[in-house]
Every structure is written in structure tokens, then in C-alpha cells.
Motif scaffolding. Structure first.
Motif, short mmCIF file in Angstrom:
data_model
loop_
_atom_site.label_atom_id
_atom_site.label_comp_id
_atom_site.label_asym_id
_atom_site.label_seq_id
_atom_site.Cartn_x
_atom_site.Cartn_y
_atom_site.Cartn_z
N HIS A 141 0.81 -1.22 0.00
CA HIS A 141 0.00 0.00 0.00
C HIS A 141 0.84 1.27 0.00
O HIS A 141 0.28 2.36 -0.01
CB HIS A 141 -0.95 -0.02 1.20
N ASP A 186 -7.70 -5.82 -4.77
CA ASP A 186 -9.04 -5.23 -4.90
C ASP A 186 -9.92 -5.63 -3.71
O ASP A 186 -10.89 -4.98 -3.41
CB ASP A 186 -9.71 -5.71 -6.20
N PRO A 188 -8.62 -2.65 -0.77
CA PRO A 188 -7.91 -1.64 -1.54
C PRO A 188 -7.20 -0.55 -0.72
O PRO A 188 -6.29 0.09 -1.23
CB PRO A 188 -8.99 -1.03 -2.43
#
Ligand code: HEM
Length: 515
Positions: A330, A483, A486
Motif C-alpha cells: 500500500h 481489490d 484496496p
């Protein structure tokens, strides 16, 4: 016939309440001077305690934030908890040899499979002796020998993650493979056995360890089962006892086979250079314990220490490793920096060579990434100490019989200590661990491994293992957000005995091109 029984029962109840009330008067009086939520009449914070594991974290955090300027109290039935929030008070308790006794709540682990291991033992004199011995198994000299094992298993993990990532979406829940990797590492280094946990090997020790851990989680989420009397009536008691028996038998078998090895080794002092099942010149913890007969440890104690180390070292590092990968996925800028650092250490064409201790020393940026991950996801989010005499802590006189609670999860995300970072305390920023940033903060505002005499014995083990895993994975793969999860704030945390990921840990795995 029922009337006399009922009257007697009522009389006993009234007398017990009066006795408890007189006995607890001093405690209640002192508690009244400590700020905190009043809670519901008699049951106190029970409504919060029985909430789902995820809501419990949120509810507890709200209370913490409201009262964090000072310590605060919370009642659960007749039990008084005092939550320490100020680093100065935490230092007072953790740094002192006066507060070594862990909270009664740890008894769940003791009654299960940790027994008289150093994590849960009540007798502090015995703890001191055993801790010294266990510390021998965590010397740098020995830990360095574990690095090839960490690396070998990290490579297997990298391969599994590459294979597992679905070919089109590349999505992968890394939590189970990572957990199996740390299980294999701790099995090899502590016990000297190969579970084949990563390769789907069905091992009765691993399976039963997981069952026993689930039983604790069940007791934590159903607090009335914290009472061993009531736990007798629980539906999972039988399963728990069965697991406990298998774990003990399995560990005993290992210890006995190591004793035979030692006796057959023929070296002067009864122990040979070393073993072992994994075909290395590595000393496992089992051997360290067995080589120290002067410590007068029984086989049962050795077993409890080994199981304690297995549990202490497995779940914690599994959670931390999974979260490191998740945060790298991330924060691509951070991942790029980590990769660059790896490239500078493993010069071009050398990316796939095994890791050495010197390499690990050079991974300064990766170390900051791991520390920052442990700040936001401390695997042991809460720990507690028993207070057995009235003690002044900070501005308050805390009564004997209360339990002191320290909560790294909320402490580490407090705006009071991490508020000056560019994006607030919840933002992932490895620069929080630049020397100048650490210097500006109170040292006790960051305690993922606790600190002081009762701190984590496995800090160095954990850091070497986590660096090896992250370095190996990043050299093989690029990680991207999945996904299915997210953004980082969608990663659902639950508090059971450790901090856990409610829905696993999904990322995308993209193998890096070979050089
Ligand atoms: C990221 C990894 C780890 C974290 C965050 C962690 C955290 C902690 C914390 C907070 C404590 C103190 C708990 C308390 O006071 O109640 C502790 C104790 C302990 N840890 Fe760790 N730990 C980690 C890894 C390990 C490893 C790898 C091992 C062993 C291989 C280990 C073995 C122990 C033991 C035996 C204790 C009990 C020490 C005592 O009471 O004297 N831990 N750990």
C-alpha cells in the motif's frame, strides 16, 4: 422444602456481598479518585467486553482516547483494571523489578499449554532462574546460526506466494502461507524438527497448537469461560484437552530423542558440536536447555519453556511479517526504497544469493519499515500486571488487587506521541524511526516488545527473522494492493489473545523479472 434452601442461599449471598463490600471498601475508595468510565451498575464494562472482537477494539479505543491524558480505571464485575496511558507511568511499572507478576488473565494460557513456561509462571523466583536459562538460547552467536534457516524458509515462502497468486488477478491471501513459514522456522530453530508446514505437511503438533490457540480465543471472547470452573462446561473443553495432551506428548518425544542423541554423541561433556534433524550445525533451544543440567530443570519444565517459545515466536512474527508486506503493497514509494536498499546490498547479478548477518545489519531502512509496522500493528496489543500493594503511580494511589493494563495498540497511535507526523498518528511513515524522531519522543511511547526485566526474550530473533523474510520477499516480488482490500483502513483487526487479521491479508503478488 424449597423455602429453607432458598433462604440459606439468599443469606449466603447477602453475607458474601457484605464481606466483599467491606473488604473492597479501600479499593473502591481509591478507585473513585481515578478518572474513568463508570460502566454499568455491578457488571461494569461487561457490555464492552462481550462485544465482537472488532467492535471491542473500536469501543476500547474510544474510551482510551477520552481518558488518555491521565491513567483511567475500568470495572468488570468486582475486578478493577487501571489502564496506564502516560509513558512516564508505563516506565515506572515496566522498568521496575517490583511489578514482575503478570495479570491473572494469563492463567488461561498457563492452564492450557504454556504451563510453567516463563511467559506465564507465577513463582517469580523460579521465573528468574528459568529466564536466565532461556536467555542463553537467544545469544547473538546462536541467533546468527538461525539466519540460513530463516532464509531457506523465506525462499520457500517466496515461491509459494508466486505460485498462489492467481494468474490473472494476482490476488493472494498471504496470512496463512506466512504463518506456516514462521511455524516452520520456529519448529526448526526451537525444537530442531521439520514440520513441512509450508508444503502442506499434516503435522499433529501444528494442528493441535492451532486448536489450543483457538480455545484461548474462545475463552477471551466468552469471558465467563476465563473461570476454569465454568470452562469445564464449555463445548470446546474436550477438544482443548485432547490438543493439550498431543502437544505435550509430541514435545516430550522430541526432548527424549534429543537426550538420546546427546548421550550417544560421545563428546567429552556429553554433547556433541551439534545435531540435528535439519542437518545443520545449529544448536536448537532444546539442546541449550538439555546442556544445562545444573539448572535443575525437570523434563516438564523444559517442555513448558519450549512450547512457550514456540507460541511466543510464531503468531507474533507471522502477524508482523504479513503486515509488513501489506504496508509495502500500500506504500509503493516505501517499497521502492526498500528494494533499492536491497539492490545496494545485493549488487547486480547477486540478487538471489543467501543473506548473511552483515547484510541484515545494513538494512537500516527495512528496519525502520518493520518498526513502523509494529507501531501500527503491535502483535501483542495489550499486556497486564498484578498490583499486590497500594502503590502511587503518577498522580494516583492505585489500590492493591487491581490489574495494571498497558496497551501498545492505542499508545502507539496516540496523537500525543505521534501527532507531529505529517499525516497524523495513523499514517504509515518509517521516518518515525529516524534517530532524531526517536530522540524527540519518550522512549516508552513505543513498546511493541514491552521493555524492562519482563520484556520479550525474542526481540533479536524476531528482528533477524522479519528482516530476512521481508528482504527475500521483496527481492522476488513486487506487492500491490488487492481489490479485496484496496486501502489500509479496510484491513480489519481483531483482538483475541494476539492482534489478528479478521479477513486474512490480501495483496497482489507480481514476480520481479529475474536479473
Ligand atoms: C514481532 C514479534 C514479537 C513481538 C511483538 C513480541 C512481543 C512480546 C511482548 C509484548 C512480550 C511481553 C508480554 C507481557 O509482558 O505480558 C513478550 C514476551 C515474550 N516473548 Fe515475545 N514478541 C515477539 C516475538 C517473540 C519471539 C520470536 C519469541 C521467541 C522465539 C518470543 C518469546 C517471548 C517470551 C518467551 C516472552 C515471555 C518473557 C517473560 O515473561 O519473561 N517473542 N513478547
Amino acid at each position: 422444602m424449597w423455602l429453607p434452601i432458598f433462604t440459606t442461599f439468599l443469606a449466603v449471598l447477602v453475607i458474601a456481598s457484605i464481606v466483599l463490600s467491606i473488604k473492597g471498601r479501600n479499593r473502591r475508595m481509591l478507585a473513585n479518585r481515578i478518572p474513568g468510565p463508570e460502566g454499568t451498575f455491578i457488571v461494569g464494562m461487561l457490555p464492552l467486553a462481550i462485544q465482537g472482537a472488532e467492535q471491542k477494539i473500536k469501543g476500547a479505543q474510544d474510551v482510551y482516547r477520552t481518558y488518555e491524558k491521565s491513567m483511567f480505571k475500568a470495572w468488570l464485575f468486582n475486578k478493577l483494571y487501571i489502564v496506564l496511558t502516560r509513558p512516564e507511568d508505563i516506565e515506572f511499572v515496566l522498568a521496575s523489578p517490583k511489578f514482575l507478576r503478570k495479570a491473572k488473565e494469563y492463567m488461561v494460557l498457563q492452564q492450557s499449554i504454556m504451563g510453567q513456561g516463563i511467559f506465564t509462571i507465577e513463582d517469580i523466583n523460579k521465573w528468574k532462574i528459568n529466564r536466565k536459562l532461556v536467555t542463553k538460547g537467544f545469544s547473538f552467536k546462536l541467533l546468527k546460526e538461525f539466519i540460513p534457516i530463516f532464509y531457506e524458509e523465506a525462499l520457500v515462502l517466496a515461491e509459494i506466494l508466486g505460485d498462489n497468486s492467481d494468474s490473472t488477478s494476482k490476488e493472494c491471501d498471504i496470512s496463512v502461507p506466512v504463518s506456516m513459514a514462521t511455524m516452520e522456522m520456529i519448529g526448526k530453530t526451537a525444537l530442531g524438527v521439520t514440520f513441512n508446514a509450508q508444503k502442506g505437511g499434516c503435522n499433529r503438533f501444528v494442528e493441535n497448537l492451532l486448536t489450543a490457540m483457538h480455545a484461548w480465543e474462545y475463552r477471551i471472547t466468552h469471558p465467563w469461560y476465563l473461570s476454569s470452573t465454568l470452562f469445564q462446561f464449555s463445548s470446546i473443553k474436550q477438544k482443548h484437552d485432547h490438543s493439550q495432551k498431543i502437544i505435550n506428548e509430541f514435545t516430550d518425544e522430541i526432548i527424549k530423542s534429543k537426550i538420546v542423541e546427546i548421550n550417544n554423541s560421545g563428546s567429552e561433556n556429553g554433547v556433541n558440536a551439534d545435531d540435528d534433524d535439519i542437518g545443520r550445525n545449529t544448536k536448537t533451544l532444546t539442546k541449550i536447555f538439555l546442556e544445562n543440567p545444573h539448572e535443575n530443570m525437570t523434563l516438564e519444565q523444559i517442555r513448558d519453556e519450549l512450547v512457550t517459545v514456540m507460541i511466543g515466536g510464531q503468531e507474533t512474527t507471522a502477524m508482523a511479517n504479513a503486515c509488513v508486506v501489506f504496508m509495502l503493497a500500500h506504500h509503493q514509494d516505501v517499497q521502492d526504497k526498500v528494494f533499492k536498499e536491497q539492490e545496494s546490498i545485493f549488487s547486480i547479478g547477486d540478487r538471489n544469493r543467501p543473506i548473511t548477518y552483515n547484510d541484515l545489519l545494513q538494512m537500516e531502512y527495512l528496519e525502520r519499515v518493520i518498526k513502523e509496522t509494529l507501531r501500527l500493528f503491535p502483535p501483542l496489543p495489550v499486556f497486564g500486571r498484578d498490583l499486590n500493594e497500594d502503590t502511587t503511580i503518577g498522580d494516583h494511589l492505585c489500590p492493591a488487587g487491581s490489574t495494571l493494563i498497558i496497551c501498545p495498540l492505542f499508545l502507539h497511535s496516540s496523537p500525543q506521541h505521534y501527532g507531529s507526523t505529517a499525516h497524523g498518528p495513523d499514517a504509515f511513515d518509517p521516518d518515525n524511526f529516524l534517530p532524531e524522531a526517536c530522540h524527540e519522543r519518550h522512549a516508552y511511547a513505543y513498546i511493541p516488545f514491552s521493555t524492562g526485566p519482563r520484556n520479550c526474550i525474542g526481540i533479536k530473533y524476531a528482528m533477524l527473522q522479519m528482516k530476512t523474510v521481508a528482504s527475500t520477499l521483496v527481492r522476488h516480488h513486487r506487492f500491490l494492493p488487492s481489490d479485496r482490500c484496496p486501502t489500509p483502513d479496510q484491513l480489519r483487526l481483531v483482538f483475541l489473545t494476539t492482534l489478528k487479521l479478521a479477513d486474512g491479508c490480501y495483496v497482489k503478488v507480481e514476480p520481479r523479472r529475474p536479473q
